[in-house]
Design a protein around this motif. Structure first.
Motif, PDB file in Angstrom:
ATOM      1  N   GLY A  93      25.127   2.205 -22.728  1.00 19.78           N
ATOM      2  CA  GLY A  93      25.182   2.193 -21.281  1.00 19.78           C
ATOM      3  C   GLY A  93      25.314   0.803 -20.676  1.00 19.78           C
ATOM      4  O   GLY A  93      25.862  -0.120 -21.278  1.00 19.78           O
ATOM      5  N   SER A  94      24.766   0.654 -19.468  1.00 23.01           N
ATOM      6  CA  SER A  94      24.827  -0.610 -18.735  1.00 23.01           C
ATOM      7  C   SER A  94      23.499  -0.858 -18.051  1.00 23.01           C
ATOM      8  O   SER A  94      22.679   0.046 -17.882  1.00 23.01           O
ATOM      9  N   ASP A  95      23.271  -2.115 -17.635  1.00 23.36           N
ATOM     10  CA  ASP A  95      22.071  -2.410 -16.871  1.00 23.36           C
ATOM     11  C   ASP A  95      22.328  -2.138 -15.391  1.00 23.36           C
ATOM     12  O   ASP A  95      23.392  -1.631 -15.019  1.00 23.36           O
ATOM     13  N   TYR A 145      15.609  -3.447 -15.234  1.00 24.72           N
ATOM     14  CA  TYR A 145      16.948  -3.802 -15.692  1.00 24.72           C
ATOM     15  C   TYR A 145      17.804  -2.576 -16.015  1.00 24.72           C
ATOM     16  O   TYR A 145      19.032  -2.649 -15.930  1.00 24.72           O
ATOM     17  N   PHE A 146      17.164  -1.478 -16.415  1.00 20.92           N
ATOM     18  CA  PHE A 146      17.923  -0.312 -16.883  1.00 20.92           C
ATOM     19  C   PHE A 146      17.408   0.958 -16.219  1.00 20.92           C
ATOM     20  O   PHE A 146      16.206   1.120 -15.996  1.00 20.92           O
ATOM     21  N   GLU A 147      18.339   1.844 -15.935  1.00 18.13           N
ATOM     22  CA  GLU A 147      17.968   3.162 -15.432  1.00 18.13           C
ATOM     23  C   GLU A 147      17.738   4.136 -16.573  1.00 18.13           C
ATOM     24  O   GLU A 147      16.874   5.015 -16.480  1.00 18.13           O
ATOM     25  N   ASP A 148      18.507   3.993 -17.654  1.00 19.46           N
ATOM     26  CA  ASP A 148      18.367   4.870 -18.828  1.00 19.46           C
ATOM     27  C   ASP A 148      18.127   4.026 -20.060  1.00 19.46           C
ATOM     28  O   ASP A 148      18.891   3.090 -20.344  1.00 19.46           O
ATOM     29  N   LEU A 149      17.068   4.365 -20.792  1.00 18.23           N
ATOM     30  CA  LEU A 149      16.733   3.652 -22.013  1.00 18.23           C
ATOM     31  C   LEU A 149      16.651   4.634 -23.176  1.00 18.23           C
ATOM     32  O   LEU A 149      16.300   5.807 -22.992  1.00 18.23           O
ATOM     33  N   PRO A 150      16.950   4.167 -24.398  1.00 16.92           N
ATOM     34  CA  PRO A 150      16.786   5.039 -25.563  1.00 16.92           C
ATOM     35  C   PRO A 150      15.323   5.431 -25.742  1.00 16.92           C
ATOM     36  O   PRO A 150      14.418   4.691 -25.319  1.00 16.92           O
ATOM     37  N   PRO A 151      15.060   6.570 -26.353  1.00 17.39           N
ATOM     38  CA  PRO A 151      13.667   7.012 -26.557  1.00 17.39           C
ATOM     39  C   PRO A 151      12.810   6.008 -27.312  1.00 17.39           C
ATOM     40  O   PRO A 151      11.616   5.884 -27.023  1.00 17.39           O
ATOM     41  N   PHE A 152      13.390   5.270 -28.264  1.00 20.71           N
ATOM     42  CA  PHE A 152      12.566   4.337 -29.036  1.00 20.71           C
ATOM     43  C   PHE A 152      12.114   3.135 -28.203  1.00 20.71           C
ATOM     44  O   PHE A 152      11.254   2.370 -28.630  1.00 20.71           O
ATOM     45  N   LEU A 153      12.683   3.007 -26.989  1.00 24.01           N
ATOM     46  CA  LEU A 153      12.244   1.964 -26.061  1.00 24.01           C
ATOM     47  C   LEU A 153      11.425   2.553 -24.917  1.00 24.01           C
ATOM     48  O   LEU A 153      11.163   1.876 -23.922  1.00 24.01           O
ATOM     49  N   GLY A 154      11.032   3.806 -25.074  1.00 23.99           N
ATOM     50  CA  GLY A 154      10.213   4.448 -24.063  1.00 23.99           C
ATOM     51  C   GLY A 154      10.989   5.152 -22.979  1.00 23.99           C
ATOM     52  O   GLY A 154      10.401   5.591 -21.985  1.00 23.99           O
TER      53      GLY A 154
END
Length: 291
Positions: free
Chosen positions: A67-69, A196-205
Motif C-alpha cells: 500500500g501507501s502511507d 503514517y498508515f491507514e492500513d497495516l499488515p496484521p503482524f504490525l497490529g
C-alpha cells in the motif's frame, strides 16, 4: 553535455529528465560530481543483475510492497529478523532483492506526483545483537548512490534498545539528508504508525485484509524456498531451512561470545579501577620511605 548525451544511450530505463534532476540536486550544483554520479550508476546498472518480479516472489515474506502511507507514498516493508537469519551468502542475495524491489517500485509505483517511497523496517523478534549491520549498510550505500532522493521516510520499529547502539554504525553511513528522514520508534510504534498508515499488515497490529496479508496469514510458519548455492529459485524448502537453521545457531553462538567478551572487558576495567583507587587510599602499602 556531449559526454552526458553519450552516457544516456546506455542508461537504464528509469534515467529520464526527472531522474537526472534528482542526481543533480544531490550533487549540490557541482556538475562534475553530477556527471560522475550518473556515470557510476549507468556502469553499476550494466553489471548489477536484478531479480525479475517472478524471482522476487521467493522473497515476499522478507521484503515486499504494501500500500501507501497517508501522503500516498508507496511503502516498502522489510522484515529484519528474517533477513538476519540468513547465511552470509543469503544476506548478499537479500541485498539484491531489496534493490530489485526498489527498482521495481521506481518503474511501476512511483510517478511525477508521488516520486518518493516510505521504507518500514520491522525488527520484531530480533535479538539484541542480531541486527545485520553489514547487510543493511550495503543496502544503504547502493540506494543512496543509485536512487537519489527517492526516500521520503525511513521508519525503524521494534528495534531492541541494545541494538540501537549497534546500529549507530549503520546510520553513520547515511547522508545528512537521509538521516533527517529517519525515525526510530520504540514500544509506542502502533500509535506512531497509525499516523503514517491507514492500513497495516496484521503482524504490525493492523487489520489489513488485502490478498498479500491474507496469504501471509495462511502461510505463517512456512518458509520461503530459496537455493543460495546457484542463485536460483528452488521447489524444495530443505536447503533454505538448513541455511536458516545453521545461521540461527551461528548467531546464537556469536551473541554468547560477544556477551562473554563484554563481561571480561568490564571485569578488567573494574579490577584496574579498584587497584588504582586502593593505591590512592593506602599509598603506604605501595611506597615505603627509608628510615
Amino acid at each position: 553535455m556531449v559526454l552526458l548525451s553519450f552516457l544516456l544511450l546506455f542508461a537504464p530505463n528509469r534515467m529520464d529528465v526527472d531522474e537526472l534532476r534528482r542526481f543533480y540536486d544531490v550533487s549540490d550544483g557541482d556538475f562534475a560530481r553530477f556527471l560522475s554520479s550518473v556515470k557510476k550508476t549507468i556502469l553499476w546498472r550494466q553489471k548489477y543483475g536484478l531479480y525479475s518480479p517472478q524471482e522476487l516472489e521467493a522473497w515476499v515474506n522478507m521484503v515486499f510492497w504494501h500500500g501507501s502511507d497517508v501522503m500516498q507514498r508507496p511503502c516498502l516493508v522489510i522484515r529484519v529478523r528474517l533477513a538476519a537469519a540468513l547465511t552470509s551468502n543469503g544476506q548478499a542475495q537479500f541485498v539484491r532483492a531489496v534493490v530489485s524491489q526498489v527498482e521495481y517500485g521506481v518503474l511501476n509505483l512511483l510517478d511525477a506526483e508521488h516520486p518518493q517511497m516510505t521504507v518500514l523496517l520491522d525488527c520484531e523478534g530480533l535479538s539484541p545483537f542480531g541486527f545485520p549491520v553489514t547487510t543493511f549498510r550495503s543496502c544503504a550505500i547502493l540506494l543512496q548512490d543509485h536512487y537519489p532522493n527517492r526516500l521520503g521516510c525511513l521508519l525503524v520499529v521494534r528495534l531492541p534498545s541494545v541494538a540501537r547502539v549497534i546500529t549507530q554504525t549503520l546510520f553513520q553511513v547515511l547522508k545528512p539528508r537521509t538521516r533527517r528522514k529517519l525515525m526510530i520508534v520504540g514500544e509506542d510504534y502502533r500509535a506512531v504508525l497509525s499516523r503514517y498508515f491507514e492500513d497495516l499488515p496484521p503482524f504490525l497490529g493492523g487489520n489489513c485484509s488485502c490478498s498479500k496479508c491474507s496469504n501471509e496469514a495462511e502461510t505463517v510458519g512456512k518458509t520461503t524456498s530459496i537455493d543460495f548455492r546457484d542463485h536460483r529459485l528452488n521447489g524444495s524448502s530443505s536447503d533454505f531451512e538448513r541455511c536458516v537453521g545453521s545461521s540461527l545457531y551461528t548467531n546464537q553462538e556469536h551473541v554468547k561470545i560477544v556477551v562473554a567478551g563484554s563481561l571480561l572487558v568490564w571485569l578488567c576495567v573494574v579490577f584496574i579501577l579498584a587497584v588504582y583507587y586502593h593505591q590512592l587510599v593506602f599509598p603506604q602499602l605501595y611506597y615505603r620511605t627509608g628510615s
